[in-house]
Design a protein around this motif. Sequence first.
Motif: not given
Length: 270
Positions: A65-83
């Motif tokens: 999950x990178x770029x615009x897609x990460x930005x689109x989901x950044x405020x989802x409370x139960x999301x952790x981004x696996x870098x």
Amino acid sequence: MNYGFYHVSWAAPGSQKTHQQQALTRTAGRGCTLLHLSHLGEVAHTRRLLRLAEGRGMTLIVKDLVGPDLLALQDTPNLIHSVKDDANAKPLAEIQGACAASAVARRYVSIGPSLKDNCAALYGLTETIGVQSYPFGGADQLHASWLIWKAARTQADLNRATVIGNAQLHPLWAGMPLPTPRQITAQVWVAAACGLDGLLGYTLIDQQGPLSAEMEEHFCAVCAQVSRFAPGRPLTTAIQSNRLTATWAGGVQVVIDLQAGAVVSLRTRE
């Protein structure tokens, strides 16, 4: 202790989207609160998964999950981004840059530390760190999980990070036998004795195929047992003759034979 599975989404047969949703629903029904899976390139689908998971009390750790897609989901409370996975096998500067670029959301990296290197430089780059320990089938024994995860707990505390163990449900190499239910039980209790915040079973599905329903149920049952009787860090731990004894409030006690990979005794409040 939060628990769930690592899901190698590209290995799913048929529709990966359908498989992800089915896996989420099934594991939530088994009491899981975590699921690590891939973003398949469609924001609407990942958002549906996040909403479904939120309604079931689950957090999704989402990779790719990178770029615009990460930005689109950044405020989802139960999301952790696996870098990054296996961050210790990549240049430190690469991991530092990737973590900095992903600072819009909570972040996770997984590492595979050894008994000689605890990968201390990788702590503090993310809010959550996953620590692999796959002792069954190689030269290491379960004692390695104890040492690696105990060191991870210390490093995570120093950096105010959440630490999630990655436990072995798969053969160490293709063609090798699966870990036994007895070994999996012992590893889950070692994770509890180390005071980990969570545990991801590796894997629910990967290139070797899906985890059997029986093993999936067994892993969840043991994690649920730990969550019920030993939800926090142990009051005491001690090792004598390769046997680990951990005790919790209320008289809960487990004794694990680290060489045999087996729980020798378990005393609960019941």
